[in-house]
Scaffold this motif. Structure first.
Motif, short mmCIF file in Angstrom:
data_model
loop_
_atom_site.label_atom_id
_atom_site.label_comp_id
_atom_site.label_asym_id
_atom_site.label_seq_id
_atom_site.Cartn_x
_atom_site.Cartn_y
_atom_site.Cartn_z
N THR A 32 0.83 -1.19 0.00
CA THR A 32 0.00 0.00 0.00
C THR A 32 0.87 1.24 0.00
OG1 THR A 32 -0.09 0.09 2.40
CG2 THR A 32 -1.82 -1.16 1.31
N ASP A 36 -3.36 3.14 1.24
CA ASP A 36 -4.31 2.98 0.14
C ASP A 36 -3.87 1.82 -0.75
OD1 ASP A 36 -6.17 3.20 -1.86
OD2 ASP A 36 -5.33 5.03 -2.72
N CYS A 38 -5.18 0.68 -3.36
CA CYS A 38 -5.49 0.90 -4.78
C CYS A 38 -4.78 2.13 -5.33
CB CYS A 38 -7.00 1.04 -4.97
SG CYS A 38 -7.90 -0.43 -4.50
N ALA A 39 -3.65 2.47 -4.75
CA ALA A 39 -2.93 3.66 -5.20
C ALA A 39 -2.50 3.49 -6.65
CB ALA A 39 -1.70 3.89 -4.32
N SER A 40 -2.50 4.58 -7.36
CA SER A 40 -2.12 4.53 -8.78
C SER A 40 -0.61 4.35 -8.92
CB SER A 40 -2.56 5.81 -9.48
OG SER A 40 -1.78 6.89 -9.02
N LEU A 41 -0.20 4.01 -10.10
CA LEU A 41 1.21 3.82 -10.38
C LEU A 41 1.99 5.11 -10.11
CD1 LEU A 41 3.47 2.02 -11.39
CD2 LEU A 41 2.88 2.69 -13.72
N SER A 42 1.41 6.24 -10.48
CA SER A 42 2.11 7.50 -10.26
C SER A 42 2.30 7.78 -8.77
CB SER A 42 1.38 8.66 -10.93
OG SER A 42 0.09 8.81 -10.41
N ASP A 43 1.31 7.38 -7.95
CA ASP A 43 1.46 7.53 -6.49
C ASP A 43 2.60 6.65 -5.98
OD1 ASP A 43 -0.65 9.30 -6.43
OD2 ASP A 43 -2.13 7.78 -5.84
N LYS A 44 2.68 5.45 -6.52
CA LYS A 44 3.75 4.53 -6.10
C LYS A 44 5.11 5.05 -6.52
CE LYS A 44 0.68 0.57 -6.08
NZ LYS A 44 0.35 -0.72 -6.65
N GLU A 46 5.89 8.19 -6.90
CA GLU A 46 6.18 9.32 -6.01
C GLU A 46 6.68 8.83 -4.66
OE1 GLU A 46 6.31 12.62 -6.52
OE2 GLU A 46 5.98 12.12 -8.61
#
Length: 98
Positions: A32, A36, A38-44, A46
């Motif tokens: 996570t 979260d 279901c975090a998006s790839l861009s969040d991961k 970052e």
């Protein structure tokens, strides 16, 4: 001479096993980002950027992954050096105590 590959029962069993493996994999907890799942790839990406020491400029994912791999090697090397220093000073201290 019948082959197991051509046997419909064997093919079905193999498919069932694969499906069971896939279902078990889906039940495993996923990594996570800030809680979260279901975090998006861009969040991961970052989140990964925040773990790697800052460099100048924007990095594309390929550069980020390469820098991450290099940073992991650097950290492993530092750990190895520190372990060797601990061993060295521990052995010197034991020799001085005798």
């Amino acid at each position: 001479m019948s082959s197991r590959r051509n046997n419909p029962t064997t093919r079905t069993m193999g498919t069932r096993r694969r499906l069971k493996r896939i279902c078990r994999a889906e039940k495993r907890p996923r990594p996570t980002v800030n809680g979260d799942p279901c975090a998006s790839l861009s969040d991961k990406l970052e989140a990964l950027k925040s773990l790697i020491p800052a460099t100048d400029g924007e990095r594309n994912p390929d550069e980020l992954f390469q820098e991450t791999a290099d940073y992991i090697v650097l950290l492993k090397t530092q750990i190895l050096i520190l372990q060797r220093l601990v061993d060295f000073y521990a052995s010197n201290q034991n020799q001085n105590a005798v």
